[in-house]
Design a protein around this motif. Structure first.
Motif, PDB file in Angstrom:
ATOM      1  N   PRO A   1     -24.832 -19.826 -13.792  1.00 40.61           N
ATOM      2  CA  PRO A   1     -24.511 -21.198 -14.216  1.00 40.61           C
ATOM      3  C   PRO A   1     -24.054 -21.281 -15.670  1.00 40.61           C
ATOM      4  CG  PRO A   1     -26.621 -21.127 -13.063  1.00 40.61           C
ATOM      5  CD  PRO A   1     -26.235 -19.707 -13.357  1.00 40.61           C
ATOM      6  N   ARG A   2     -24.654 -20.480 -16.533  1.00 40.02           N
ATOM      7  CA  ARG A   2     -24.269 -20.544 -17.948  1.00 40.02           C
ATOM      8  C   ARG A   2     -22.837 -20.061 -18.142  1.00 40.02           C
ATOM      9  NH1 ARG A   2     -28.184 -17.689 -22.126  1.00 40.02           N
ATOM     10  NH2 ARG A   2     -27.427 -15.825 -21.040  1.00 40.02           N
ATOM     11  N   ARG A   3     -22.426 -19.026 -17.401  1.00 33.78           N
ATOM     12  CA  ARG A   3     -21.057 -18.541 -17.515  1.00 33.78           C
ATOM     13  C   ARG A   3     -20.060 -19.596 -17.045  1.00 33.78           C
ATOM     14  NH1 ARG A   3     -21.542 -14.299 -14.545  1.00 33.78           N
ATOM     15  NH2 ARG A   3     -22.204 -12.950 -16.253  1.00 33.78           N
ATOM     16  N   LEU A   4     -20.400 -20.289 -15.959  1.00 31.60           N
ATOM     17  CA  LEU A   4     -19.519 -21.358 -15.483  1.00 31.60           C
ATOM     18  C   LEU A   4     -19.407 -22.476 -16.511  1.00 31.60           C
ATOM     19  CD1 LEU A   4     -20.638 -21.645 -11.750  1.00 31.60           C
ATOM     20  CD2 LEU A   4     -18.361 -21.026 -12.563  1.00 31.60           C
ATOM     21  N   TYR A   5     -20.517 -22.853 -17.113  1.00 32.73           N
ATOM     22  CA  TYR A   5     -20.496 -23.937 -18.094  1.00 32.73           C
ATOM     23  C   TYR A   5     -19.685 -23.544 -19.327  1.00 32.73           C
ATOM     24  CZ  TYR A   5     -22.186 -27.419 -21.413  1.00 32.73           C
ATOM     25  OH  TYR A   5     -22.259 -28.412 -22.355  1.00 32.73           O
ATOM     26  N   ARG A   6     -19.845 -22.322 -19.800  1.00 32.36           N
ATOM     27  CA  ARG A   6     -19.108 -21.897 -20.991  1.00 32.36           C
ATOM     28  C   ARG A   6     -17.619 -21.765 -20.715  1.00 32.36           C
ATOM     29  NH1 ARG A   6     -23.229 -17.233 -23.312  1.00 32.36           N
ATOM     30  NH2 ARG A   6     -24.659 -18.657 -24.384  1.00 32.36           N
ATOM     31  N   ASN A   7     -17.259 -21.321 -19.530  1.00 31.46           N
ATOM     32  CA  ASN A   7     -15.836 -21.191 -19.211  1.00 31.46           C
ATOM     33  C   ASN A   7     -15.145 -22.531 -19.044  1.00 31.46           C
ATOM     34  OD1 ASN A   7     -15.875 -18.401 -19.285  1.00 31.46           O
ATOM     35  ND2 ASN A   7     -16.230 -18.171 -17.094  1.00 31.46           N
ATOM     36  N   ALA A   8     -15.910 -23.611 -18.956  1.00 29.93           N
ATOM     37  CA  ALA A   8     -15.291 -24.930 -18.880  1.00 29.93           C
ATOM     38  C   ALA A   8     -14.626 -25.323 -20.188  1.00 29.93           C
ATOM     39  CB  ALA A   8     -16.336 -25.976 -18.489  1.00 29.93           C
TER      40      ALA A   8
ATOM     41  N   PHE B   1     -10.158 -28.253 -13.163  1.00 24.42           N
ATOM     42  CA  PHE B   1     -10.980 -27.040 -13.085  1.00 24.42           C
ATOM     43  C   PHE B   1     -12.138 -27.040 -14.081  1.00 24.42           C
ATOM     44  CE2 PHE B   1      -7.648 -24.069 -10.951  1.00 24.42           C
ATOM     45  CZ  PHE B   1      -7.920 -24.689  -9.750  1.00 24.42           C
ATOM     46  N   PRO B   2     -11.930 -27.402 -15.355  1.00 20.87           N
ATOM     47  CA  PRO B   2     -13.093 -27.440 -16.267  1.00 20.87           C
ATOM     48  C   PRO B   2     -14.185 -28.394 -15.807  1.00 20.87           C
ATOM     49  CG  PRO B   2     -11.057 -27.431 -17.533  1.00 20.87           C
ATOM     50  CD  PRO B   2     -10.671 -27.599 -16.095  1.00 20.87           C
ATOM     51  N   LYS B   3     -13.794 -29.571 -15.294  1.00 17.30           N
ATOM     52  CA  LYS B   3     -14.820 -30.511 -14.812  1.00 17.30           C
ATOM     53  C   LYS B   3     -15.523 -29.966 -13.577  1.00 17.30           C
ATOM     54  CE  LYS B   3     -12.740 -34.743 -16.673  1.00 17.30           C
ATOM     55  NZ  LYS B   3     -11.821 -34.039 -17.585  1.00 17.30           N
ATOM     56  N   CYS B   4     -14.779 -29.292 -12.712  1.00 17.09           N
ATOM     57  CA  CYS B   4     -15.418 -28.693 -11.531  1.00 17.09           C
ATOM     58  C   CYS B   4     -16.391 -27.593 -11.940  1.00 17.09           C
ATOM     59  CB  CYS B   4     -14.345 -28.125 -10.603  1.00 17.09           C
ATOM     60  SG  CYS B   4     -13.342 -29.380  -9.763  1.00 17.09           S
ATOM     61  N   ARG B   5     -16.042 -26.836 -12.982  1.00 11.71           N
ATOM     62  CA  ARG B   5     -16.964 -25.796 -13.458  1.00 11.71           C
ATOM     63  C   ARG B   5     -18.240 -26.412 -14.001  1.00 11.71           C
ATOM     64  NH1 ARG B   5     -11.973 -23.300 -15.530  1.00 11.71           N
ATOM     65  NH2 ARG B   5     -11.580 -21.381 -14.335  1.00 11.71           N
ATOM     66  N   VAL B   6     -18.120 -27.495 -14.740  1.00 14.24           N
ATOM     67  CA  VAL B   6     -19.319 -28.156 -15.273  1.00 14.24           C
ATOM     68  C   VAL B   6     -20.177 -28.685 -14.138  1.00 14.24           C
ATOM     69  CG1 VAL B   6     -20.139 -30.106 -16.644  1.00 14.24           C
ATOM     70  CG2 VAL B   6     -18.229 -28.723 -17.470  1.00 14.24           C
ATOM     71  N   LEU B   7     -19.535 -29.302 -13.135  1.00 12.38           N
ATOM     72  CA  LEU B   7     -20.291 -29.836 -11.999  1.00 12.38           C
ATOM     73  C   LEU B   7     -20.969 -28.721 -11.219  1.00 12.38           C
ATOM     74  CD1 LEU B   7     -21.065 -32.248 -10.211  1.00 12.38           C
ATOM     75  CD2 LEU B   7     -18.904 -31.908  -8.969  1.00 12.38           C
ATOM     76  N   LEU B   8     -20.237 -27.637 -10.946  1.00 17.58           N
ATOM     77  CA  LEU B   8     -20.827 -26.516 -10.214  1.00 17.58           C
ATOM     78  C   LEU B   8     -21.947 -25.870 -11.019  1.00 17.58           C
ATOM     79  CD1 LEU B   8     -20.758 -24.755  -7.707  1.00 17.58           C
ATOM     80  CD2 LEU B   8     -18.999 -23.346  -8.811  1.00 17.58           C
ATOM     81  N   ALA B   9     -21.768 -25.774 -12.343  1.00 14.44           N
ATOM     82  CA  ALA B   9     -22.822 -25.213 -13.195  1.00 14.44           C
ATOM     83  C   ALA B   9     -24.083 -26.071 -13.127  1.00 14.44           C
ATOM     84  CB  ALA B   9     -22.332 -25.093 -14.634  1.00 14.44           C
ATOM     85  N   ALA B  10     -23.924 -27.391 -13.081  1.00 15.02           N
ATOM     86  CA  ALA B  10     -25.092 -28.278 -12.988  1.00 15.02           C
ATOM     87  C   ALA B  10     -25.802 -28.101 -11.647  1.00 15.02           C
ATOM     88  CB  ALA B  10     -24.654 -29.726 -13.177  1.00 15.02           C
ATOM     89  N   VAL B  11     -25.015 -28.004 -10.560  1.00 15.79           N
ATOM     90  CA  VAL B  11     -25.619 -27.830  -9.236  1.00 15.79           C
ATOM     91  C   VAL B  11     -26.354 -26.490  -9.155  1.00 15.79           C
ATOM     92  CG1 VAL B  11     -25.114 -27.569  -6.786  1.00 15.79           C
ATOM     93  CG2 VAL B  11     -23.949 -29.334  -8.123  1.00 15.79           C
ATOM     94  N   LEU B  12     -25.723 -25.420  -9.644  1.00 17.00           N
ATOM     95  CA  LEU B  12     -26.356 -24.106  -9.588  1.00 17.00           C
ATOM     96  C   LEU B  12     -27.555 -24.010 -10.529  1.00 17.00           C
ATOM     97  CD1 LEU B  12     -23.291 -21.672  -9.326  1.00 17.00           C
ATOM     98  CD2 LEU B  12     -24.710 -22.644  -7.518  1.00 17.00           C
ATOM     99  N   SER B  13     -27.507 -24.716 -11.648  1.00 19.21           N
ATOM    100  CA  SER B  13     -28.668 -24.734 -12.549  1.00 19.21           C
ATOM    101  C   SER B  13     -29.858 -25.389 -11.858  1.00 19.21           C
ATOM    102  CB  SER B  13     -28.334 -25.480 -13.836  1.00 19.21           C
ATOM    103  OG  SER B  13     -27.289 -24.829 -14.543  1.00 19.21           O
ATOM    104  N   LEU B  14     -29.596 -26.475 -11.151  1.00 16.43           N
ATOM    105  CA  LEU B  14     -30.669 -27.127 -10.406  1.00 16.43           C
ATOM    106  C   LEU B  14     -31.200 -26.213  -9.303  1.00 16.43           C
ATOM    107  CD1 LEU B  14     -32.316 -29.721  -9.997  1.00 16.43           C
ATOM    108  CD2 LEU B  14     -30.500 -30.537  -8.475  1.00 16.43           C
TER     109      LEU B  14
END
Length: 566
Positions: A183-190, A351-364
């Motif tokens: 999740p952290r990698r997805l959030y940073r790549n956003a 894509f950046p917004k999708c990465r943030v959303l996916l990072a939030a879901v995976l973090s949960l």
């Protein structure tokens, strides 16, 4: 009486889908036309059989319900069919993990000329490890006999329990790291600008490894050249063997030629032996694939830097063009259905917004898994995962789908950590050029980790549910046969806090600063220890590569068109 025919069809289609995905995966990393069947088949089975557990365990959960619940079981199979499936899956995975793939990997990497010599080398290399395992097994067997007496199931229980706990230790560690890192990698790549900065920071170390790999191969090739020119002390068979080593007919043709070859540092022995030639062939094979690995890594880094810079620059013009279509582009890019403006919207905004959303879901999801690991024996009623899978002490189709998703994420988090944890030596996955020994090793790790993770997930569910499953009766009862096994099963999952805290609070970077030991590929901020100067050096290296200011033979990428300056 209901029939299981629809469930049989679903299970067959699921297995077929897994086989097709694995076949595409093998095609991506291995040249299928040039890879022998005796290598492809074990690797194929080592991936298909463990991955099928993601579907087999939810089917087992539904099949373990009572007869009066047949109408709401979801996908189910007869108990005999489930037991046969578990036996085939477990023992085939066990044989591939502990016997077949280790022998095959050393057989491939032996460097010897004849199959008999290769097999002998493989047996000797694996014999040392197997003797250590046997010594531990004898001690464990004595403990099991003292606890349960001389029973026929004691040996079987010991083998299955040792394999489970050994695999669970690595699975928990790798999964704990991945639950934070993914999740952290997805959030940073956003963040496009910071992503470009991390790519530039990584460039100096990749460039240094690439140059070192090229230098090591040049040294070995120079040594081989001297050996070919030597006549005294070399028999006719050895001369033919040396020519076979020089030809390298079983390897993909390297893209680069030696540049400024240096005289070898190693001294060629007076008498050439089979052992010496096998060692030279082994080192050459590893060096060739190591060079291909870092060339591919460098090319991907350059391409990522160019694409990320283009996305960042498109913020002013609202137009984004990646140039001519290449096989490396995604399918929707190669189809040509995107205009420069829609491509800008997709890569710069969506894509950046999708990465943030996916990072939030995976973090949960990661938080739910970690919490469930900690409370599953202390307070099982507080486990979050059980509420998403079990409904009124039953597992229906929706619960089966959730169980598959949970297990998929747990396995993905564990496997994603292989790219970060730097303890695997020279092994790596390279597109179409993966070293065959590395392919067998990675397939073995997938097989080794899946069964422990599947049973670990099963323990998230209420005892009155998971103890009724065929998987528990087949494996769980033998694990809990002794008090020591029960204790390990209770306290070992708490070990997940170690990799979670190490990744979350960057303990790897602190250890690196104190002991100068690298554990992970990136530190907590995604930058190297050299700080600002390092990303500037990386930016200069990338610019030199794109403008063609590199040594001849050290790069394969053409200069970037001047219409799109880096």
């Amino acid at each position: 009486m209901s029939t299981s025919l629809p469930s049989d069809l679903f299970a067959f289609l699921a297995l077929l889908a897994v086989a097709l995905v694995v076949l595409l995966l093998l095609r991506h990393f291995l040249p299928l036309r040039f890879t022998p069947a005796y290598i492809l088949l074990p690797i194929f089975l080592a991936l298909v059989v463990p991955i099928s557990i993601i579907f087999l365990l939810p089917i087992d959960l539904a099949s373990s319900l009572r007869a009066e619940d047949e109408a709401t079981r979801g996908v189910w199979l007869p108990e005999t069919a489930v037991l046969i499936a578990w036996r085939i899956t477990y023992w085939l995975t066990f044989a591939l993990t502990w016997i077949i793939l280790p022998l095959l990997g050393e057989y491939i990497d032996s460097g010897y000329r004849t199959p008999r010599d290769r097999f002998t080398y493989s047996v000797r290399s694996n014999g040392r490890y197997q003797l250590i395992v046997l010594a531990c097994g004898i001690g464990g067997l004595a403990y099991v006999f003292l606890q349960n007496g001389f029973q026929g199931t004691s040996v079987k229980a010991l083998i299955m329990a040792l394999a489970y706990f050994w695999g669970l230790i690595f699975a928990i560690y790798l999964m704990g790291h991945g639950l934070i890192a993914v999740p952290r990698r997805l959030y940073r790549n956003a963040n496009i600008g910071l992503r470009l900065r991390r790519i530039q920071s990584h460039a100096p170390s990749v460039h240094e490894r690439r140059m070192k790999a090229i230098s090591e191969l040049e040294e070995l090739e120079s040594q081989l050249t001297q050996l070919r020119q030597r006549k005294a002390g070399v028999s006719r068979d050895h001369q033919e063997w040396i020519e076979e080593i020089a030809d390298g007919s079983d390897l993909p043709e390297a893209r680069l030629l030696p540049v400024n070859p240096q005289p070898p540092r190693a001294t060629i022995p007076v008498v050439i032996t089979d052992r010496y030639l096998a060692g030279l062939a082994r080192r050459l094979n590893r060096a060739r694939h190591k060079r291909l690995r870092f060339i591919d890594t460098w090319d991907n880094l350059i391409q990522d830097a160019v694409d990320t810079q283009a996305i960042l620059d498109s913020s002013a013009s609202k137009q984004l063009d990646f140039g001519p279509a290449t096989p490396a582009l995604p399918p929707f890019e190669r189809l040509g259905i995107l205009t420069p403006y829609t491509r800008h919207l997709l890569h710069y905004h969506i894509f950046p917004k999708c990465r943030v959303l996916l990072a939030a879901v995976l973090s949960l999801a990661s938080l739910c898994i970690i919490w469930s690991e900690l409370v599953k024996y202390i307070a099982p009623q507080l486990s979050i995962i059980r509420f998403t899978v079990v409904s009124h002490r039953r597992v229906h189709f929706a619960g089966q789908m959730m169980a598959s998703l949970w297990m998929s994420y747990m396995c993905t988090a564990a496997l994603a950590s292989f790219g970060d944890i730097k303890v695997w030596g020279n092994r790596a996955l390279v597109k179409r050029n993966t070293y065959r020994e590395s392919a067998t090793w990675y397939a073995g790790q997938v097989a080794k980790l899946t069964v422990p993770l599947a049973y670990n997930f099963l323990t998230f569910l209420p005892p009155d549910v998971h103890r009724e499953t065929t998987f528990y009766k087949f494996l769980g009862q033998l694990i809990n046969l002794t008090p020591l096994g029960k204790g390990f099963e209770v306290f070992l999952p708490i070990f997940i806090l170690v990799p979670v805290c190490a990744t979350l609070f960057n303990l790897y970077g602190r250890i690196k600063g104190i002991f100068r030991i690298d554990f992970v590929e990136y530190d907590d901020e995604g930058n190297s220890s050299s700080g600002t100067a390092n990303w500037r050096d990386g930016r200069d290296l990338i610019r030199q590569e794109l403008t063609g200011n590199v040594q001849p033979g050290l790069g394969s990428r053409p200069p970037r068109p001047p219409s799109q300056p880096y």
